[in-house]
Design a protein around this motif. Structure first.
Motif, PDB file in Angstrom:
ATOM      1  N   ARG A   1       3.360 -50.571 -35.805  1.00  0.00           N
ATOM      2  CA  ARG A   1       3.193 -51.975 -36.197  1.00  0.00           C
ATOM      3  C   ARG A   1       4.503 -52.543 -36.727  1.00  0.00           C
ATOM      4  NH1 ARG A   1      -1.651 -54.082 -37.147  1.00  0.00           N
ATOM      5  NH2 ARG A   1      -2.540 -52.110 -37.867  1.00  0.00           N
ATOM      6  N   GLN A   2       5.186 -51.760 -37.543  1.00  0.00           N
ATOM      7  CA  GLN A   2       6.469 -52.205 -38.090  1.00  0.00           C
ATOM      8  C   GLN A   2       7.518 -52.325 -36.996  1.00  0.00           C
ATOM      9  OE1 GLN A   2       5.373 -53.300 -41.339  1.00  0.00           O
ATOM     10  NE2 GLN A   2       7.491 -52.731 -41.729  1.00  0.00           N
ATOM     11  N   PHE A   3       7.488 -51.388 -36.056  1.00  0.00           N
ATOM     12  CA  PHE A   3       8.483 -51.406 -34.996  1.00  0.00           C
ATOM     13  C   PHE A   3       8.285 -52.608 -34.082  1.00  0.00           C
ATOM     14  CE2 PHE A   3      10.319 -49.956 -30.907  1.00  0.00           C
ATOM     15  CZ  PHE A   3      11.602 -49.675 -31.345  1.00  0.00           C
ATOM     16  N   MET A   4       7.049 -52.930 -33.753  1.00  0.00           N
ATOM     17  CA  MET A   4       6.798 -54.094 -32.903  1.00  0.00           C
ATOM     18  C   MET A   4       7.158 -55.390 -33.623  1.00  0.00           C
ATOM     19  SD  MET A   4       6.070 -52.776 -30.098  1.00  0.00           S
ATOM     20  CE  MET A   4       5.709 -54.302 -29.196  1.00  0.00           C
ATOM     21  N   ALA A   5       6.981 -55.413 -34.946  1.00  0.00           N
ATOM     22  CA  ALA A   5       7.403 -56.581 -35.727  1.00  0.00           C
ATOM     23  C   ALA A   5       8.917 -56.742 -35.674  1.00  0.00           C
ATOM     24  CB  ALA A   5       6.937 -56.440 -37.176  1.00  0.00           C
ATOM     25  N   LEU A   6       9.635 -55.618 -35.672  1.00  0.00           N
ATOM     26  CA  LEU A   6      11.093 -55.653 -35.544  1.00  0.00           C
ATOM     27  C   LEU A   6      11.501 -56.226 -34.187  1.00  0.00           C
ATOM     28  CD1 LEU A   6      14.082 -54.863 -35.982  1.00  0.00           C
ATOM     29  CD2 LEU A   6      13.458 -52.530 -35.346  1.00  0.00           C
ATOM     30  N   LEU A   7      10.831 -55.792 -33.123  1.00  0.00           N
ATOM     31  CA  LEU A   7      11.169 -56.304 -31.796  1.00  0.00           C
ATOM     32  C   LEU A   7      10.813 -57.786 -31.665  1.00  0.00           C
ATOM     33  CD1 LEU A   7      10.113 -53.416 -29.388  1.00  0.00           C
ATOM     34  CD2 LEU A   7      12.278 -53.762 -30.589  1.00  0.00           C
ATOM     35  N   ARG A   8       9.731 -58.190 -32.318  1.00  0.00           N
ATOM     36  CA  ARG A   8       9.307 -59.595 -32.236  1.00  0.00           C
ATOM     37  C   ARG A   8      10.250 -60.495 -33.025  1.00  0.00           C
ATOM     38  NH1 ARG A   8       4.808 -59.069 -34.699  1.00  0.00           N
ATOM     39  NH2 ARG A   8       5.593 -59.832 -36.693  1.00  0.00           N
ATOM     40  N   ASP A   9      10.595 -60.083 -34.234  1.00  0.00           N
ATOM     41  CA  ASP A   9      11.463 -60.889 -35.108  1.00  0.00           C
ATOM     42  C   ASP A   9      12.807 -60.195 -35.246  1.00  0.00           C
ATOM     43  OD1 ASP A   9       9.281 -62.651 -35.579  1.00  0.00           O
ATOM     44  OD2 ASP A   9       8.518 -61.259 -37.081  1.00  0.00           O
ATOM     45  N   ARG A  10      13.441 -59.986 -34.123  1.00  0.00           N
ATOM     46  CA  ARG A  10      14.665 -59.185 -34.106  1.00  0.00           C
ATOM     47  C   ARG A  10      15.819 -59.900 -34.805  1.00  0.00           C
ATOM     48  NH1 ARG A  10      14.775 -59.489 -27.679  1.00  0.00           N
ATOM     49  NH2 ARG A  10      12.612 -59.131 -28.204  1.00  0.00           N
ATOM     50  N   PRO A  11      16.769 -59.122 -35.352  1.00  0.00           N
ATOM     51  CA  PRO A  11      17.933 -59.724 -36.009  1.00  0.00           C
ATOM     52  C   PRO A  11      18.758 -60.551 -35.026  1.00  0.00           C
ATOM     53  CG  PRO A  11      17.731 -57.399 -36.599  1.00  0.00           C
ATOM     54  CD  PRO A  11      16.748 -57.660 -35.496  1.00  0.00           C
ATOM     55  N   GLN A  12      19.482 -61.509 -35.561  1.00  0.00           N
ATOM     56  CA  GLN A  12      20.314 -62.384 -34.749  1.00  0.00           C
ATOM     57  C   GLN A  12      21.269 -61.574 -33.881  1.00  0.00           C
ATOM     58  OE1 GLN A  12      22.206 -65.924 -36.582  1.00  0.00           O
ATOM     59  NE2 GLN A  12      24.147 -65.071 -35.900  1.00  0.00           N
ATOM     60  N   GLY A  13      21.384 -61.981 -32.612  1.00  0.00           N
ATOM     61  CA  GLY A  13      22.353 -61.380 -31.707  1.00  0.00           C
ATOM     62  C   GLY A  13      21.866 -60.181 -30.928  1.00  0.00           C
ATOM     63  N   LEU A  14      20.688 -59.622 -31.260  1.00  0.00           N
ATOM     64  CA  LEU A  14      20.192 -58.448 -30.549  1.00  0.00           C
ATOM     65  C   LEU A  14      19.654 -58.854 -29.181  1.00  0.00           C
ATOM     66  CD1 LEU A  14      19.470 -55.460 -30.448  1.00  0.00           C
ATOM     67  CD2 LEU A  14      17.345 -55.995 -31.637  1.00  0.00           C
ATOM     68  N   TYR A  15      20.182 -58.229 -28.128  1.00  0.00           N
ATOM     69  CA  TYR A  15      19.813 -58.601 -26.760  1.00  0.00           C
ATOM     70  C   TYR A  15      19.099 -57.477 -26.016  1.00  0.00           C
ATOM     71  CZ  TYR A  15      20.295 -59.941 -21.852  1.00  0.00           C
ATOM     72  OH  TYR A  15      20.039 -60.226 -20.533  1.00  0.00           O
ATOM     73  N   ARG A  16      19.565 -56.244 -26.189  1.00  0.00           N
ATOM     74  CA  ARG A  16      18.973 -55.113 -25.480  1.00  0.00           C
ATOM     75  C   ARG A  16      18.682 -53.979 -26.436  1.00  0.00           C
ATOM     76  NH1 ARG A  16      21.924 -52.828 -20.380  1.00  0.00           N
ATOM     77  NH2 ARG A  16      19.850 -51.927 -20.129  1.00  0.00           N
ATOM     78  N   ALA A  17      17.699 -53.159 -26.062  1.00  0.00           N
ATOM     79  CA  ALA A  17      17.435 -51.900 -26.746  1.00  0.00           C
ATOM     80  C   ALA A  17      16.909 -50.928 -25.711  1.00  0.00           C
ATOM     81  CB  ALA A  17      16.429 -52.080 -27.876  1.00  0.00           C
ATOM     82  N   LYS A  18      17.289 -49.672 -25.847  1.00  0.00           N
ATOM     83  CA  LYS A  18      16.827 -48.664 -24.898  1.00  0.00           C
ATOM     84  C   LYS A  18      16.861 -47.305 -25.561  1.00  0.00           C
ATOM     85  CE  LYS A  18      19.530 -47.076 -21.791  1.00  0.00           C
ATOM     86  NZ  LYS A  18      20.306 -46.954 -20.530  1.00  0.00           N
ATOM     87  N   GLY A  19      16.027 -46.410 -25.043  1.00  0.00           N
ATOM     88  CA  GLY A  19      16.021 -45.054 -25.564  1.00  0.00           C
ATOM     89  C   GLY A  19      14.613 -44.513 -25.727  1.00  0.00           C
ATOM     90  N   PHE A  20      14.460 -43.554 -26.634  1.00  0.00           N
ATOM     91  CA  PHE A  20      13.201 -42.852 -26.826  1.00  0.00           C
ATOM     92  C   PHE A  20      12.582 -43.251 -28.165  1.00  0.00           C
ATOM     93  CE2 PHE A  20      16.301 -40.175 -24.591  1.00  0.00           C
ATOM     94  CZ  PHE A  20      15.662 -40.056 -23.355  1.00  0.00           C
ATOM     95  N   VAL A  21      11.278 -43.502 -28.157  1.00  0.00           N
ATOM     96  CA  VAL A  21      10.563 -43.889 -29.369  1.00  0.00           C
ATOM     97  C   VAL A  21       9.381 -42.947 -29.562  1.00  0.00           C
ATOM     98  CG1 VAL A  21       9.446 -45.760 -30.622  1.00  0.00           C
ATOM     99  CG2 VAL A  21      11.144 -46.291 -28.890  1.00  0.00           C
ATOM    100  N   ASP A  22       9.253 -42.405 -30.763  1.00  0.00           N
ATOM    101  CA  ASP A  22       8.187 -41.446 -31.073  1.00  0.00           C
ATOM    102  C   ASP A  22       7.271 -42.036 -32.135  1.00  0.00           C
ATOM    103  OD1 ASP A  22       6.586 -39.294 -31.649  1.00  0.00           O
ATOM    104  OD2 ASP A  22       8.226 -37.858 -31.873  1.00  0.00           O
ATOM    105  N   PHE A  23       6.039 -42.382 -31.708  1.00  0.00           N
ATOM    106  CA  PHE A  23       5.031 -42.870 -32.637  1.00  0.00           C
ATOM    107  C   PHE A  23       4.042 -41.770 -33.013  1.00  0.00           C
ATOM    108  CE2 PHE A  23       5.943 -46.867 -30.155  1.00  0.00           C
ATOM    109  CZ  PHE A  23       6.670 -47.485 -31.156  1.00  0.00           C
ATOM    110  N   GLY A  24       4.280 -40.555 -32.529  1.00  0.00           N
ATOM    111  CA  GLY A  24       3.382 -39.441 -32.800  1.00  0.00           C
ATOM    112  C   GLY A  24       2.856 -38.847 -31.504  1.00  0.00           C
ATOM    113  N   PRO A  25       2.248 -37.650 -31.574  1.00  0.00           N
ATOM    114  CA  PRO A  25       1.731 -36.989 -30.365  1.00  0.00           C
ATOM    115  C   PRO A  25       0.820 -37.904 -29.562  1.00  0.00           C
ATOM    116  CG  PRO A  25       1.611 -35.520 -32.260  1.00  0.00           C
ATOM    117  CD  PRO A  25       2.006 -36.861 -32.795  1.00  0.00           C
ATOM    118  N   GLY A  26       1.063 -37.926 -28.246  1.00  0.00           N
ATOM    119  CA  GLY A  26       0.289 -38.791 -27.371  1.00  0.00           C
ATOM    120  C   GLY A  26       0.835 -40.195 -27.265  1.00  0.00           C
ATOM    121  N   HIS A  27       1.805 -40.515 -28.097  1.00  0.00           N
ATOM    122  CA  HIS A  27       2.377 -41.863 -28.094  1.00  0.00           C
ATOM    123  C   HIS A  27       3.897 -41.782 -28.230  1.00  0.00           C
ATOM    124  CE1 HIS A  27      -1.487 -43.842 -28.094  1.00  0.00           C
ATOM    125  NE2 HIS A  27      -1.876 -43.081 -29.092  1.00  0.00           N
ATOM    126  N   ARG A  28       4.482 -41.135 -27.242  1.00  0.00           N
ATOM    127  CA  ARG A  28       5.939 -41.028 -27.162  1.00  0.00           C
ATOM    128  C   ARG A  28       6.374 -41.746 -25.890  1.00  0.00           C
ATOM    129  NH1 ARG A  28       5.339 -34.752 -29.000  1.00  0.00           N
ATOM    130  NH2 ARG A  28       5.501 -35.131 -31.255  1.00  0.00           N
TER     131      ARG A  28
END
Length: 313
Positions: free
Chosen positions: A227-254
């Motif tokens: 929930r916090q991570f999606m809020a970060l993507l929604r209200d991203r800091p000024q100037g952020l254009y791209r993000a990529k990589g691996f995200v681990d929310f726990g087993p079954g949600h990587r």
């Protein structure tokens, strides 16, 4: 894998075709297709890029956002998506009369798993910024072209910031932005999986001289609060254009994350741990790191993952 479709918009003479040609010449071997959309009986823009692009479709004597049949747009993009070897990016260059919001809606309306909308780059003539309101509000990246010839670049920048405070903004001349803001380098021959340090190296080492951008890396062994991570993507800091990589929310949600402008996509994978690269211009790194740290410290409830699942492909 779905091919990103990037829209390039802007008024006549702003530098859209210049940007496309620059991207084609400096894409590090990545394969690019173009849907060139010129307003006039003779498709001049298509002629200007035809010798460099890997695959091209064109719509002359009209404007892509005025095409009433979404099937026609889907057909043109579908032809490019079917090109072999596979393209790494499709660029839709609109005519100067195409309104950016309509262009974005037209591409997003096409339902085809082979490709997806990956944001809108607005090219602005810094010497004569005209009718910024509609375009800037929906832009994922604003390129202030002809910056060195602008009478008051500070004033033009302020105009853009007033309309869209968080949009990444890149002043340049001859549309010479670094292609790695828009597209990843072409895949190398099969070998062992790239380490995270090698991934960062791809962004810090480049042969061409372009206006600077930033890359900010983040790693974590513990799981993130979705929930916090999606809020970060929604209200991203000024100037952020791209993000990529691996995200681990726990087993079954990587997941593997791909964010370009307003487009967010997660693909399932088994790799544990979070390793991300954030890319943009004039990023508020303090705000970004603070928001990322909050994703680690806030406990997640069972429903928190629901905000992620709708972006899983």
């Amino acid at each position: 894998m779905s091919i990103p479709v990037l829209a390039v918009a802007g008024h006549l003479g702003a530098g859209k075709t210049t940007l496309l040609n620059h991207l084609l010449r400096n894409s590090s071997g990545a394969r690019i297709g173009a849907l060139v959309n010129d307003f006039g009986a003779v498709n001049i823009d298509a002629m200007l890029v035809a010798g460099q692009v890997d695959a091209m479709a064109s719509l002359s004597n009209g404007c892509i956002c005025c095409v009433t049949d979404d099937g026609e747009v889907a057909e043109m993009l579908g032809k490019l998506a079917a090109v072999k070897p596979r393209l790494d990016l499709i660029v839709v260059e609109a005519s100067g009369v195409a309104e950016p919001p309509a262009l974005a809606r037209t591409i997003m309306a096409v339902d085809d798993k082979r490709f997806h909308y990956a944001g809108l780059v607005l090219v602005v003539d810094a010497t004569a910024p005209a009718d910024l309101e509609h375009g800037v509000r929906v832009a994922d990246l604003v390129v202030l072209n002809k910056a060195s010839a602008a009478g008051d670049l500070v004033a033009v920048t302020a105009q853009v910031r007033a309309l869209h405070p968080a949009v990444p903004l890149l002043p340049t001349d001859f549309a010479t932005i670094d292609p790695r803001l828009l597209i990843d380098p072409a895949p190398r021959p099969p070998r062992a999986q790239m380490s995270f340090d090698e991934l960062l190296h791809e962004y810090h080492h480049h042969d061409h001289d372009h206006p600077a951008y930033q890359s900010v890396e983040f790693r974590a062994d513990s799981t993130l609060n979705p929930r916090q991570f999606m809020a970060l993507l929604r209200d991203r800091p000024q100037g952020l254009y791209r993000a990529k990589g691996f995200v681990d929310f726990g087993p079954g949600h990587r997941y593997v994350l791909q964010l370009v402008g307003g487009s967010v996509r997660f693909e399932r994978q088994r790799r544990a741990g979070t390793e991300l690269v954030f890319i943009g211009t004039d990023i508020d790194t303090t705000a970004l790191r603070s928001a990322l740290d909050a994703c680690l410290t806030e406990p997640a409830d069972e429903a928190a993952i629901l905000g992620v699942l709708k972006y899983v492909v």
